[in-house]
Write a protein that holds these residues in place. Structure first.
Motif, PDB file in Angstrom:
ATOM      1  N   GLN A  26     -54.150 -12.591  75.234  1.00  0.00           N
ATOM      2  CA  GLN A  26     -55.407 -13.180  75.305  1.00  0.00           C
ATOM      3  C   GLN A  26     -56.285 -13.025  76.583  1.00  0.00           C
ATOM      4  O   GLN A  26     -55.549 -12.837  77.779  1.00  0.00           O
ATOM      5  CB  GLN A  26     -55.670 -14.579  74.987  1.00  0.00           C
ATOM      6  N   TYR A  27     -57.669 -12.902  76.471  1.00  0.00           N
ATOM      7  CA  TYR A  27     -58.117 -12.774  78.005  1.00  0.00           C
ATOM      8  C   TYR A  27     -58.439 -13.963  78.527  1.00  0.00           C
ATOM      9  O   TYR A  27     -58.358 -15.097  77.860  1.00  0.00           O
ATOM     10  CB  TYR A  27     -59.815 -12.157  77.449  1.00  0.00           C
ATOM     11  N   ARG A  28     -58.245 -14.298  79.914  1.00  0.00           N
ATOM     12  CA  ARG A  28     -58.327 -15.339  80.596  1.00  0.00           C
ATOM     13  C   ARG A  28     -59.460 -15.349  81.737  1.00  0.00           C
ATOM     14  O   ARG A  28     -59.192 -14.507  82.553  1.00  0.00           O
ATOM     15  CB  ARG A  28     -56.766 -15.498  81.292  1.00  0.00           C
ATOM     16  N   VAL A  29     -60.426 -16.340  81.565  1.00  0.00           N
ATOM     17  CA  VAL A  29     -61.559 -16.118  82.483  1.00  0.00           C
ATOM     18  C   VAL A  29     -61.292 -16.546  83.853  1.00  0.00           C
ATOM     19  O   VAL A  29     -61.956 -15.806  84.598  1.00  0.00           O
ATOM     20  CB  VAL A  29     -62.705 -17.312  81.899  1.00  0.00           C
ATOM     21  N   THR A  79     -53.946 -11.352  79.555  1.00  0.00           N
ATOM     22  CA  THR A  79     -52.752 -11.657  79.796  1.00  0.00           C
ATOM     23  C   THR A  79     -51.852 -11.800  78.578  1.00  0.00           C
ATOM     24  O   THR A  79     -52.122 -11.814  77.542  1.00  0.00           O
ATOM     25  CB  THR A  79     -52.768 -13.156  80.821  1.00  0.00           C
ATOM     26  N   LEU A  80     -50.484 -11.747  78.984  1.00  0.00           N
ATOM     27  CA  LEU A  80     -49.306 -11.784  77.893  1.00  0.00           C
ATOM     28  C   LEU A  80     -48.839 -13.262  78.315  1.00  0.00           C
ATOM     29  O   LEU A  80     -48.184 -13.216  79.592  1.00  0.00           O
ATOM     30  CB  LEU A  80     -48.507 -10.777  77.851  1.00  0.00           C
ATOM     31  N   GLU A  81     -48.468 -14.197  77.434  1.00  0.00           N
ATOM     32  CA  GLU A  81     -48.100 -15.353  77.723  1.00  0.00           C
ATOM     33  C   GLU A  81     -47.272 -16.019  76.719  1.00  0.00           C
ATOM     34  O   GLU A  81     -47.379 -15.430  75.335  1.00  0.00           O
ATOM     35  CB  GLU A  81     -49.355 -16.395  77.960  1.00  0.00           C
ATOM     36  N   LEU A  82     -46.539 -17.039  76.747  1.00  0.00           N
ATOM     37  CA  LEU A  82     -46.047 -18.005  75.589  1.00  0.00           C
ATOM     38  C   LEU A  82     -47.147 -18.691  75.048  1.00  0.00           C
ATOM     39  O   LEU A  82     -48.079 -19.079  75.878  1.00  0.00           O
ATOM     40  CB  LEU A  82     -45.035 -18.975  76.401  1.00  0.00           C
ATOM     41  N   PRO A  83     -47.015 -18.961  73.751  1.00  0.00           N
ATOM     42  CA  PRO A  83     -48.080 -19.956  73.333  1.00  0.00           C
ATOM     43  C   PRO A  83     -48.044 -21.278  74.123  1.00  0.00           C
ATOM     44  O   PRO A  83     -46.905 -21.741  74.607  1.00  0.00           O
ATOM     45  CB  PRO A  83     -47.728 -20.191  71.771  1.00  0.00           C
ATOM     46  N   GLY A  84     -49.108 -21.748  74.048  1.00  0.00           N
ATOM     47  CA  GLY A  84     -49.106 -23.075  74.702  1.00  0.00           C
ATOM     48  C   GLY A  84     -50.678 -23.936  74.507  1.00  0.00           C
ATOM     49  O   GLY A  84     -51.653 -23.239  74.115  1.00  0.00           O
ATOM     50  N   GLY A  85     -50.846 -24.934  75.130  1.00  0.00           N
ATOM     51  CA  GLY A  85     -52.173 -25.618  75.232  1.00  0.00           C
ATOM     52  C   GLY A  85     -52.168 -27.048  75.497  1.00  0.00           C
ATOM     53  O   GLY A  85     -51.046 -27.537  76.270  1.00  0.00           O
ATOM     54  N   MET A  86     -53.249 -27.686  74.967  1.00  0.00           N
ATOM     55  CA  MET A  86     -53.837 -29.144  75.369  1.00  0.00           C
ATOM     56  C   MET A  86     -52.851 -30.077  74.638  1.00  0.00           C
ATOM     57  O   MET A  86     -53.094 -29.713  73.376  1.00  0.00           O
ATOM     58  CB  MET A  86     -54.942 -29.338  75.622  1.00  0.00           C
ATOM     59  N   ASN A  94     -54.638 -19.164  63.361  1.00  0.00           N
ATOM     60  CA  ASN A  94     -55.831 -19.798  63.143  1.00  0.00           C
ATOM     61  C   ASN A  94     -56.237 -20.233  64.542  1.00  0.00           C
ATOM     62  O   ASN A  94     -56.427 -21.617  64.713  1.00  0.00           O
ATOM     63  CB  ASN A  94     -55.662 -20.878  62.097  1.00  0.00           C
ATOM     64  N   PRO A  95     -56.323 -19.652  65.482  1.00  0.00           N
ATOM     65  CA  PRO A  95     -56.992 -20.197  66.867  1.00  0.00           C
ATOM     66  C   PRO A  95     -58.025 -20.879  66.769  1.00  0.00           C
ATOM     67  O   PRO A  95     -58.868 -20.682  66.060  1.00  0.00           O
ATOM     68  CB  PRO A  95     -56.764 -18.744  67.957  1.00  0.00           C
ATOM     69  N   ASP A  96     -58.567 -21.741  67.954  1.00  0.00           N
ATOM     70  CA  ASP A  96     -59.645 -22.534  67.850  1.00  0.00           C
ATOM     71  C   ASP A  96     -60.762 -21.482  68.139  1.00  0.00           C
ATOM     72  O   ASP A  96     -60.402 -20.402  68.469  1.00  0.00           O
ATOM     73  CB  ASP A  96     -59.529 -23.713  68.670  1.00  0.00           C
ATOM     74  N   GLU A 116     -60.622 -18.998  71.250  1.00  0.00           N
ATOM     75  CA  GLU A 116     -59.668 -18.293  71.799  1.00  0.00           C
ATOM     76  C   GLU A 116     -59.782 -16.978  70.828  1.00  0.00           C
ATOM     77  O   GLU A 116     -60.241 -17.049  69.609  1.00  0.00           O
ATOM     78  CB  GLU A 116     -58.302 -18.975  71.390  1.00  0.00           C
ATOM     79  N   ASP A 117     -59.332 -15.690  71.456  1.00  0.00           N
ATOM     80  CA  ASP A 117     -59.356 -14.466  70.909  1.00  0.00           C
ATOM     81  C   ASP A 117     -57.789 -14.123  71.230  1.00  0.00           C
ATOM     82  O   ASP A 117     -57.564 -13.473  72.194  1.00  0.00           O
ATOM     83  CB  ASP A 117     -60.272 -13.671  71.323  1.00  0.00           C
ATOM     84  N   ILE A 118     -56.847 -14.356  69.987  1.00  0.00           N
ATOM     85  CA  ILE A 118     -55.498 -14.034  70.471  1.00  0.00           C
ATOM     86  C   ILE A 118     -54.880 -12.856  69.486  1.00  0.00           C
ATOM     87  O   ILE A 118     -55.252 -12.797  68.545  1.00  0.00           O
ATOM     88  CB  ILE A 118     -54.629 -15.407  70.124  1.00  0.00           C
TER      89      ILE A 118
END
Length: 188
Positions: A69-72, A78-85, A143-145, A148-150
């Motif tokens: 996903q793009y990180r502002v 970036t390439l990452e592990l899934p995660g969030g708040m 089904n990202p929020d 998010e563009d994943i």
């Protein structure tokens, strides 16, 4: 916090906490503290944010599920592990299960907490809870929020570790999760 190390520095006394700015993700606070063993007072600034989660999702074939996903903040993809708040009223584990399904379309019934990290304790007040999700299975599309563009990727674990080693994967919380994962694997 671990009981294996005896801390010797005293905590500082909070004299004043003034909220300067609030966003949906964090609030900026100016703190006035009484620092132990120091002569002068300085303003300190802290970003107060909800707890975060990050997970190491592995399939039955020991492939890892990743998100691109793009990180502002760094103005790059970036390439990452899934995660969030962690949402209000939600436990970190509930948040991890929700985020894995939302971001990747995968789910797991086998979860293990492998650690907790503070992303930047100098300016952030929150922690990130790190999990391993084993035997992840695909349930359908992600089904990202709305923000998010994943794109979801799945690859052998060793290929992912090569991407960590060569710097392709550089997100600090992801690197903390990798370290905890490897330390836990080593101790088994």
């Amino acid at each position: 916090m671990s009981n294996s190390f005896k801390f010797t520095k005293p905590e500082w006394e909070l004299l004043k906490d003034k909220k300067l700015f609030e966003t949906p993700i964090f609030s900026l606070h100016q703190l006035e503290l009484n620092p132990a063993r120091q002569q002068s007072l300085h303003p300190y600034y802290v970003l107060k944010a909800p707890e975060w989660i990050n997970m190491f999702p592995l399939t039955k074939d020991n492939e890892i599920v990743l998100v691109e996903q793009y990180r502002v903040g760094v103005d790059q993809t970036t390439l990452e592990l899934p995660g969030g708040m962690v949402d209000a009223g939600e436990s970190p584990l509930e948040a991890a299960k929700r985020e894995l399904l939302e971001e990747t379309g995968y789910k797991s019934n086998e979860w293990e907490l492998i650690g907790k990290t503070s992303s930047n304790p100098a300016i952030l007040n929150n922690f990130t809870h790190l999990y391993v999700a084993k035997d992840c299975t695909y349930t359908g599309s992600n089904n990202p929020d709305g923000s998010e563009d994943i794109k979801v990727h799945k690859m052998p674990l060793n290929d992912f570790l090569d991407l960590v080693r060569d710097g392709t994967v550089h997100h600090a919380i992801v690197l903390a999760a990798v370290a905890q994962f490897l330390l836990n694997e080593r101790s088994e």
